[in-house]
Enzyme design. Structure first.
Site, PDB file in Angstrom:
ATOM      1  N   CYS A   1      -4.782  -3.050   3.011  1.00 47.74           N
ATOM      2  CA  CYS A   1      -4.474  -2.945   4.438  1.00 47.74           C
ATOM      3  C   CYS A   1      -5.662  -3.215   5.363  1.00 47.74           C
ATOM      4  O   CYS A   1      -5.995  -4.349   5.606  1.00 47.74           O
ATOM      5  CB  CYS A   1      -3.823  -1.592   4.744  1.00 47.74           C
ATOM      6  SG  CYS A   1      -3.041  -1.638   6.382  1.00 47.74           S
TER       7      CYS A   1
ATOM      8  N   GLU B   1      -6.054   8.804   7.927  1.00 45.13           N
ATOM      9  CA  GLU B   1      -6.506   8.307   6.610  1.00 45.13           C
ATOM     10  C   GLU B   1      -7.906   8.795   6.268  1.00 45.13           C
ATOM     11  O   GLU B   1      -8.221   9.033   5.117  1.00 45.13           O
ATOM     12  CB  GLU B   1      -6.479   6.775   6.583  1.00 45.13           C
ATOM     13  CG  GLU B   1      -5.142   6.197   6.225  1.00 45.13           C
ATOM     14  CD  GLU B   1      -5.269   4.741   5.803  1.00 45.13           C
ATOM     15  OE1 GLU B   1      -5.799   4.467   4.720  1.00 45.13           O
ATOM     16  OE2 GLU B   1      -4.847   3.863   6.587  1.00 45.13           O
TER      17      GLU B   1
ATOM     18  N   ASN C   1       0.312  -1.013   5.343  1.00 43.16           N
ATOM     19  CA  ASN C   1       1.195  -0.228   6.228  1.00 43.16           C
ATOM     20  C   ASN C   1       0.539  -0.312   7.600  1.00 43.16           C
ATOM     21  O   ASN C   1      -0.517   0.298   7.814  1.00 43.16           O
ATOM     22  CB  ASN C   1       1.221   1.257   5.845  1.00 43.16           C
ATOM     23  CG  ASN C   1       2.044   1.577   4.620  1.00 43.16           C
ATOM     24  OD1 ASN C   1       3.160   2.084   4.704  1.00 43.16           O
ATOM     25  ND2 ASN C   1       1.489   1.305   3.445  1.00 43.16           N
TER      26      ASN C   1
ATOM     27  N   ASN D   1      -7.158   5.927  -1.953  1.00 43.60           N
ATOM     28  CA  ASN D   1      -6.037   5.037  -1.642  1.00 43.60           C
ATOM     29  C   ASN D   1      -6.245   3.813  -2.533  1.00 43.60           C
ATOM     30  O   ASN D   1      -7.212   3.065  -2.343  1.00 43.60           O
ATOM     31  CB  ASN D   1      -6.097   4.669  -0.157  1.00 43.60           C
ATOM     32  CG  ASN D   1      -4.900   3.863   0.312  1.00 43.60           C
ATOM     33  OD1 ASN D   1      -4.193   3.264  -0.490  1.00 43.60           O
ATOM     34  ND2 ASN D   1      -4.695   3.828   1.622  1.00 43.60           N
TER      35      ASN D   1
ATOM     36  N   GLU E   1       0.857  -1.203   0.000  1.00 44.99           N
ATOM     37  CA  GLU E   1       0.000   0.000   0.000  1.00 44.99           C
ATOM     38  C   GLU E   1       0.891   1.250   0.000  1.00 44.99           C
ATOM     39  O   GLU E   1       1.945   1.261   0.639  1.00 44.99           O
ATOM     40  CB  GLU E   1      -0.843  -0.025   1.287  1.00 44.99           C
ATOM     41  CG  GLU E   1      -1.684   1.220   1.523  1.00 44.99           C
ATOM     42  CD  GLU E   1      -2.274   1.253   2.950  1.00 44.99           C
ATOM     43  OE1 GLU E   1      -1.607   0.784   3.894  1.00 44.99           O
ATOM     44  OE2 GLU E   1      -3.393   1.776   3.103  1.00 44.99           O
TER      45      GLU E   1
ATOM     46  N   LYS F   1      -9.523   1.507  -1.909  1.00 42.98           N
ATOM     47  CA  LYS F   1      -9.677   0.972  -0.548  1.00 42.98           C
ATOM     48  C   LYS F   1     -11.093   1.223  -0.026  1.00 42.98           C
ATOM     49  O   LYS F   1     -11.627   2.335  -0.161  1.00 42.98           O
ATOM     50  CB  LYS F   1      -8.639   1.642   0.359  1.00 42.98           C
ATOM     51  CG  LYS F   1      -8.549   1.103   1.779  1.00 42.98           C
ATOM     52  CD  LYS F   1      -7.324   1.696   2.469  1.00 42.98           C
ATOM     53  CE  LYS F   1      -7.125   1.208   3.887  1.00 42.98           C
ATOM     54  NZ  LYS F   1      -5.841   1.700   4.450  1.00 42.98           N
TER      55      LYS F   1
HETATM   56  N1  CDT Z   1      -2.957   1.487   6.430  1.00 40.37           N
HETATM   57  C1  CDT Z   1      -3.851   0.915   7.223  1.00 40.37           C
HETATM   58  O1  CDT Z   1      -4.979   0.680   6.837  1.00 40.37           O
HETATM   59  N2  CDT Z   1      -3.455   0.620   8.479  1.00 40.37           N
HETATM   60  C2  CDT Z   1      -4.338   0.118   9.465  1.00 40.37           C
HETATM   61  C3  CDT Z   1      -3.979   0.654  10.782  1.00 40.37           C
HETATM   62  C4  CDT Z   1      -5.126   0.624  11.681  1.00 40.37           C
HETATM   63  S1  CDT Z   1      -4.881   1.589  13.059  1.00 40.37           S
HETATM   64  C5  CDT Z   1      -5.348   3.110  12.641  1.00 40.37           C
HETATM   65  C6  CDT Z   1      -4.376  -1.402   9.551  1.00 40.37           C
HETATM   66  O2  CDT Z   1      -5.479  -1.955   9.634  1.00 40.37           O
HETATM   67  O3  CDT Z   1      -3.325  -2.050   9.576  1.00 40.37           O
END
Ligand code: CDT
Length: 323
Positions: free
Chosen positions: A186, A160, A211, A124, A60, A141
């Site tokens: 993600c 985000e 990420n 995204n 991502e 996303k």
């Molecule tokens: N990039 C991304 O979606 N990261 C989320 C972090 C969640 S905490 C705000 C994840 O689900 O890994």
């Protein structure tokens, strides 16, 4: 077990097989240029092509640092982190090399779209490119995590929901690489609906970039479980829908924030076929016997035979326990 087909049994010449790679990235710092990043992606793609892989999955937001860790009062201040078209001058070498070597890829990045009526959309996305360098699909996303205003209590932001709109399209599945291929990004991987939406379309291979900061500010007790949860959701999603899943991280310490690596390739049995062992740029790969999916979707998880949609009405009529 990297690259092994041992757990899949023997491959007969008639079976559909796909050699797939995950191109894990270590951190991308804010000062790193897109050109530097594309050079790293090219090195991973070349290594995967040398290994005989037909597809490599990148993470991502793979062209820039994970910029939602900062909040800026004017959204447009960060427009330089978004691409306006794909391919573009910086990413064209990736498309050219993919075509030259006959290897497809999926790439996560931020995309800004300006409609004729002046409306601006920030997404995204993850784009799937085939072995001829042609775009198969661009997925947006669906589940946007984090928050949409500045949170002064956090050591770093996860804004985000400020920087991205959620996809209005949901989860598609495309015929590519001799398989039914879907994508998720993600946070999408944590939701069972993600896999089921694609499972109901006969998905055989789900591609996912992520990420994931290790420190989860709203509940730090989850920090030490990040690796466990990462595997838990992708292994169960794969098993319950009889599909392969390739999950690929951008991890390591990026701008002072430690993020999970542990990229994996999961079989329809739920078993892990390949797993990253570093917190930097690394290729993982496996041979996928695509008909393995049918051993699950044609038996225990024969959805046409066993599912009970008539008693699942809450799934599409309710958002959560409060309605
Ligand atoms: N990039 C991304 O979606 N990261 C989320 C972090 C969640 S905490 C705000 C994840 O689900 O890994």
């Amino acid at each position: 077990m990297q690259g092994s087909v041992a757990r899949q049994g023997r491959l007969s010449p008639m079976e559909r097989k796909l050699r797939v790679a995950g191109g894990q990235l270590g951190p991308i710092q804010r000062a790193d240029s897109r050109e530097q990043v594309v050079d790293r992606l090219l090195a991973l793609l070349t290594e995967a092509a040398d290994l005989g892989c037909e597809l490599i999955v990148f993470p991502e937001l793979a062209l820039t640092t994970f910029f939602p860790r900062w909040h800026v009062p004017d959204l447009a201040e960060f427009d330089h982190f978004y691409e306006t078209e794909m391919p573009n001058a910086v990413t064209q070498p990736l498309f050219d090399e993919a075509r030259r070597r006959g290897i497809g890829f999926s790439l996560g990045y931020a995309l800004i779209e300006r409609a004729d009526d002046g409306t601006v959309h920030r997404w995204n996305v993850q784009t799937l490119v085939d072995t001829t360098g042609e775009i198969v699909a661009t997925f947006k996303k669906v589940h946007i995590p984090g928050h949409d205003t500045f949170d002064p209590e956090r050591p770093f932001q996860h804004a985000e929901r400020y920087f991205f709109e959620p996809s209005p399209d949901g989860f598609g599945v495309w015929d590519a690489f001799g398989a039914r291929v879907g994508m998720m990004i993600c946070n999408d991987r944590r939701w069972p609906e993600t896999y089921r939406e694609m499972g109901l379309q006969g998905v055989e291979l789900i591609l996912c970039g992520y990420n994931t900061p290790i420190h989860y500010v709203p509940d730090p007790s989850q920090d030490e479980l990040q690796g466990f949860h990462n595997k838990l959701v992708m292994q169960s999603g794969a098993y319950q829908n009889g599909t392969f899943v390739v999950g690929v991280a951008k991890g390591g310490v990026e701008e002072g924030v430690a993020s999970l690596c542990e990229s994996i390739i999961v079989a329809p049995s739920g078993q892990i076929l390949a797993e990253a062992t570093t917190d930097g740029d690394e290729v993982i790969w496996a041979d996928l016997r695509l008909d393995w999916c049918k051993q699950y979707t044609g038996t225990l998880f024969d959805m046409d035979y066993y599912r009970r949609p008539e008693v699942y009405t809450r799934l599409t009529t309710m958002r959560g326990p409060n309605g």
